[in-house]
Design an enzyme around this catalytic site. Structure first.
Site, PDB file in Angstrom:
ATOM      1  N   HIS A 213      -9.121  62.825  29.212  1.00  0.00           N
ATOM      2  CA  HIS A 213      -8.326  61.534  29.300  1.00  0.00           C
ATOM      3  C   HIS A 213      -7.094  61.534  28.457  1.00  0.00           C
ATOM      4  O   HIS A 213      -7.015  62.232  27.408  1.00  0.00           O
ATOM      5  CB  HIS A 213      -9.199  60.198  28.962  1.00  0.00           C
ATOM      6  CG  HIS A 213      -9.265  59.913  27.704  1.00  0.00           C
ATOM      7  ND1 HIS A 213      -8.523  59.357  26.800  1.00  0.00           N
ATOM      8  CD2 HIS A 213     -10.100  60.401  26.766  1.00  0.00           C
ATOM      9  CE1 HIS A 213      -8.712  59.302  25.489  1.00  0.00           C
ATOM     10  NE2 HIS A 213      -9.923  59.849  25.425  1.00  0.00           N
ATOM     11  N   CYS A 214      -6.054  60.888  28.883  1.00  0.00           N
ATOM     12  CA  CYS A 214      -4.968  60.691  27.898  1.00  0.00           C
ATOM     13  C   CYS A 214      -4.739  59.267  27.911  1.00  0.00           C
ATOM     14  O   CYS A 214      -5.557  58.325  27.829  1.00  0.00           O
ATOM     15  CB  CYS A 214      -3.705  61.352  28.253  1.00  0.00           C
ATOM     16  SG  CYS A 214      -2.986  61.102  29.990  1.00  0.00           S
ATOM     17  N   GLU A 215      -3.359  58.871  27.530  1.00  0.00           N
ATOM     18  CA  GLU A 215      -3.197  57.169  27.143  1.00  0.00           C
ATOM     19  C   GLU A 215      -3.458  56.568  28.717  1.00  0.00           C
ATOM     20  O   GLU A 215      -4.246  55.500  28.721  1.00  0.00           O
ATOM     21  CB  GLU A 215      -1.718  56.982  26.894  1.00  0.00           C
ATOM     22  CG  GLU A 215      -1.404  55.652  26.570  1.00  0.00           C
ATOM     23  CD  GLU A 215      -0.038  55.302  25.924  1.00  0.00           C
ATOM     24  OE1 GLU A 215       0.159  54.147  25.594  1.00  0.00           O
ATOM     25  OE2 GLU A 215       0.970  56.221  25.776  1.00  0.00           O
ATOM     26  N   TYR A 255      -7.172  55.779  27.795  1.00  0.00           N
ATOM     27  CA  TYR A 255      -7.671  55.179  26.681  1.00  0.00           C
ATOM     28  C   TYR A 255      -7.329  53.739  26.780  1.00  0.00           C
ATOM     29  O   TYR A 255      -8.091  52.885  26.245  1.00  0.00           O
ATOM     30  CB  TYR A 255      -7.104  55.863  25.530  1.00  0.00           C
ATOM     31  CG  TYR A 255      -7.537  55.031  24.237  1.00  0.00           C
ATOM     32  CD1 TYR A 255      -8.715  55.518  23.648  1.00  0.00           C
ATOM     33  CD2 TYR A 255      -6.558  54.329  23.339  1.00  0.00           C
ATOM     34  CE1 TYR A 255      -9.251  54.842  22.449  1.00  0.00           C
ATOM     35  CE2 TYR A 255      -7.060  53.600  22.269  1.00  0.00           C
ATOM     36  CZ  TYR A 255      -8.221  53.922  21.641  1.00  0.00           C
ATOM     37  OH  TYR A 255      -8.852  53.099  20.613  1.00  0.00           O
TER      38      TYR A 255
END
Length: 316
Positions: A213-215, A255
């Site tokens: 995952h990232c932002e 996130y």
């Protein structure tokens, strides 16, 4: 023979090479036969002998000497200079250097059978079994996505009896990660860091699941997910469809979505956006270091498209 030569040359003054011309004496002819290079003597090339007598000592030609010198140097310096210790290498390159045995690649029929099996059933990427976690439709149709609620269940141990190990890969930049991350996640925002996962030992039959995952799970997370799968495929190309990590997921919404619904499972319980005004310098630094903005010429068109949407050209 040496004593014989000296005796005949220096036994008396009449044979001394200092006081008389000995080039015509029998002794000199015998010495000349032994010592002169193996060719006819020639005054015009300063042979020093002035005779056409063939010699018994054969000296190697210049061409042969150079050949021997080259062979000697090659044997001394045949080893390649080792690469710098800090030079990053993909697991695929390391494998190609270390492989001593050439294994037979799978046949075309085997590959077709494996692909058909993967397409006809909802199986993990090596076709060995179904997915452990429930998946949902996501923005990236080629990737398997899970919801924030499923991620929370993983952390709370709901699937611990079916999963041997879970690695949550946070692809955000370090200042984002330090400003709040999912409990137990590891920060990997470069390709080299993601490559290191393939260097870890995996146990056959044990389910080691990766969750990227990232932002927002829009760009960086999916890109690293695809990079890992590409490297994993190349690493196991002789054993298709075998993979080191066949079961990989993408956290839908990233996130941000997880923090909004399960902030109590974040450490610390906070959220630092990539575009935070206090981290403009950090953004410039890590964006260049991670090479996400210039990660290949194939990304040019997509960058131009994003630049129309985000004037600052930021990669989320």
């Amino acid at each position: 023979m040496t004593l014989s030569f000296r005796f005949r040359l220096f036994a008396d003054d009449s044979c001394s090479p200092v006081t008389t011309d000995v080039t015509s004496s029998p002794s000199w002819k015998e010495i000349e036969t032994v010592l002169t290079p193996c060719r006819s003597a020639d005054d015009s090339v300063d042979s020093g002998i002035g005779s056409s007598v063939k010699l018994s000592i054969k000296l190697p030609s210049r061409k042969r000497c150079l050949s021997r010198t080259f062979i000697a140097r090659k044997s001394l310096f045949s080893g390649k200079r080792p690469a710098d210790a800090d030079e990053a290498q993909s697991p695929l390159k390391k494998k190609s250097k270390s492989d001593d045995v050439i294994t037979e690649a799978p046949s075309t029929d085997d590959i077709i059978t494996a692909v058909e099996r993967l397409e006809s059933h909802d199986l993990i990427a090596d076709g060995s079994r179904g997915y452990t976690l429930p998946t949902i439709p996501g923005k990236h149709s080629d990737l398997k996505s899970i919801s924030a609620d499923t991620m929370a269940e993983v952390l709370n141990g709901v699937y611990s009896d079916r999963l041997h190990k879970v690695t949550i890969v946070d692809c955000r930049y370090p200042y984002e990660f330090e400003g709040g991350h999912i409990r137990g996640a590891v920060n990997m925002y470069t390709r080299d860091a993601v490559n290191s996962l393939l260097e870890t030992q995996t146990t056959a039959g044990k389910r080691h699941v990766l969750i990227f995952h990232c932002e927002f799970s829009s760009e960086r997370g999916p890109r690293m997910y695809r990079h890992l799968r590409s490297q994993d495929r190349a690493l196991n190309q002789d054993h298709y469809p075998k993979l080191n990590f066949p079961e990989v997921y993408l956290l839908h919404g990233g996130y941000k979505a997880f923090y909004e619904s399960h902030g109590d499972l974040c450490d610390p319980d906070s959220y630092t956006p990539m575009l935070h005004l206090d981290h403009c310098a950090d953004l410039r630094h890590f964006r260049v270091k991670s090479k996400t903005w210039t990660a290949g010429s194939e990304k040019v068109s997509s960058r131009r498209h994003r630049s129309r949407i985000f004037p600052s050209g930021l990669d989320l």
